[in-house]
Design a protein around this motif. Structure first.
Motif, mmCIF file in Angstrom:
data_model
loop_
_atom_site.group_PDB
_atom_site.id
_atom_site.type_symbol
_atom_site.label_atom_id
_atom_site.label_comp_id
_atom_site.label_asym_id
_atom_site.label_seq_id
_atom_site.Cartn_x
_atom_site.Cartn_y
_atom_site.Cartn_z
ATOM 1 N N ALA A 39 0.827 -1.203 0.000
ATOM 2 C CA ALA A 39 0.000 0.000 0.000
ATOM 3 C C ALA A 39 0.864 1.256 0.000
ATOM 4 O O ALA A 39 0.576 2.220 -0.726
ATOM 5 C CB ALA A 39 -0.934 -0.005 1.215
ATOM 6 N N LYS A 40 1.927 1.249 0.795
ATOM 7 C CA LYS A 40 2.804 2.421 0.896
ATOM 8 C C LYS A 40 3.523 2.673 -0.418
ATOM 9 O O LYS A 40 3.574 3.818 -0.907
ATOM 10 C CB LYS A 40 3.837 2.194 2.009
ATOM 11 N N VAL A 41 4.092 1.644 -1.026
ATOM 12 C CA VAL A 41 4.855 1.851 -2.251
ATOM 13 C C VAL A 41 3.949 2.284 -3.398
ATOM 14 O O VAL A 41 4.321 3.118 -4.229
ATOM 15 C CB VAL A 41 5.670 0.590 -2.617
ATOM 16 N N LYS A 42 2.722 1.777 -3.441
ATOM 17 C CA LYS A 42 1.783 2.211 -4.467
ATOM 18 C C LYS A 42 1.397 3.677 -4.279
ATOM 19 O O LYS A 42 1.264 4.422 -5.259
ATOM 20 C CB LYS A 42 0.539 1.330 -4.446
ATOM 21 N N SER A 43 1.243 4.080 -3.035
ATOM 22 C CA SER A 43 0.902 5.475 -2.752
ATOM 23 C C SER A 43 2.037 6.413 -3.149
ATOM 24 O O SER A 43 1.802 7.487 -3.729
ATOM 25 C CB SER A 43 0.579 5.646 -1.266
ATOM 26 N N GLU A 44 3.266 6.027 -2.826
ATOM 27 C CA GLU A 44 4.419 6.851 -3.188
ATOM 28 C C GLU A 44 4.543 6.957 -4.704
ATOM 29 O O GLU A 44 4.837 8.028 -5.251
ATOM 30 C CB GLU A 44 5.702 6.272 -2.590
ATOM 31 N N CYS A 45 4.313 5.845 -5.380
ATOM 32 C CA CYS A 45 4.390 5.841 -6.840
ATOM 33 C C CYS A 45 3.338 6.765 -7.440
ATOM 34 O O CYS A 45 3.628 7.565 -8.336
ATOM 35 C CB CYS A 45 4.202 4.416 -7.353
#
Length: 316
Positions: A39-45
């Motif tokens: 979830a975090k990496v998708k949000s940052e992307c």
């Protein structure tokens, strides 16, 4: 024209700012993000993707996994658990988390076929850098850490405030552990070619300062940042981004980094912060400063502290 591709492992406070620095400064054409927190990496992307339209250059950003890192020119490793440092001022505390984490994916990086340069931020930087280098088995110099690169920037900033001289006119180095045992190489400090000792001999009050106190202030600067927001972000991310730029453009710039010593400064078998010539192959040369006898002894003691901390690897 070749695309400059950079992978970032770990999208916490530092990794996210590394990603942003690489994009905003136009250092990378393509950025691959890898993190176990989906979830975090998708949000940052998504956040960076939304910013791309207003950048003066094109940047491709995507969420990936370790197999996607195989064709990267550079990987920045920034896995960490900064909350472990609350209540103490010792980066070694992170070892119990970061070493198992790195050991859990270093073989995956190797299996991807990665043959570029890896820049490590993860703490304890010197010990983790060595762990990554051993696991990847790349040619010497291809894996190095930010090490005392940021600490050196802090020393230069402190000297600039003390003397009123612009930081770009100051040459200085912090050496040894990226931690509390590091030292300032005072004999190598110069202001556009004139040494600190020469300036001090003139009686100019700007250069008549307590060097031990200023060294302590430089070492403690990171903790001053941490105390208010329980993380450090901008400075270390900028340091890592600068190193990536140097590698991608084969600049041959001399910059402090956590590098393997093989007899330099009389030390072997460890990674510590020293001035290095950095280029397309990573650390291409360790620069040996003409240290005073006192500084050599202090540097050796610092290296012994790193060796002492490495003993904990046997328990992890």
């Amino acid at each position: 024209m070749k695309t400059r591709k950079v992978g970032v492992i770990g999208l916490g406070h530092v990794g996210a700012h590394v990603m942003y620095s690489l994009a905003v400064q136009g250092i990378a054409d393509e950025i691959v993000l890898v993190d176990q927190n989906e979830a975090k990496v998708k949000s940052e992307c998504q956040d960076l993707f939304d910013a791309v339209a207003y950048l003066p250059h094109r940047v491709k950003v995507s969420v990936g996994d370790f197999p996607d890192l195989g064709d990267c020119d550079v990987i920045v490793n920034s896995t960490g658990k900064i909350d472990l440092l609350r209540g103490n001022h010792n980066r070694v505390t992170e070892m119990d988390f970061t070493i198992p984490a790195v050991r859990g994916y270093v073989e995956k990086i190797k299996a991807s076929g990665f043959s570029g340069v890896l820049v490590n931020i993860t703490n304890p930087c010197d010990i983790v850098t060595r762990e990554l280098a051993m696991g990847l088995g790349l040619p010497k110099g291809r894996v190095f850490g930010t090490g005392t690169g940021l600490d050196t920037a802090r020393l230069i900033s402190t000297l600039a405030r003390q003397t009123g001289i612009d930081h770009k006119s100051i040459t200085a180095y912090m050496l040894g552990e990226h931690g509390n045992a590091q030292i300032a190489a005072w004999s190598a400090v110069s202001f556009r070619g004139r040494s600190l000792d020469d300036w001090a001999a003139t009686g100019d009050p700007r250069f008549q300062f307590d060097r031990e106190a200023l060294q302590k202030e430089s070492i403690g600067a990171g903790w001053a940042t941490f105390t208010g927001k329980f993380c450090t972000e901008y400075a270390i991310a900028t340091t890592a981004a600068r190193m990536v730029h140097i590698v991608l453009h084969d600049e041959k710039q001399i910059m402090p980094a956590s590098a393997e010593l093989c007899g330099e400064y009389g030390e072997s078998g460890i990674y510590v912060g020293v001035p290095c010539v950095i280029g397309k192959d990573g650390v291409e040369e360790v620069v040996e400063l003409p240290l005073s006898a006192e500084e050599k002894a202090a540097f050796h003691n610092c290296c012994e502290e790193v060796r002492h901390n490495m003993e904990h690897l046997k328990e992890i």
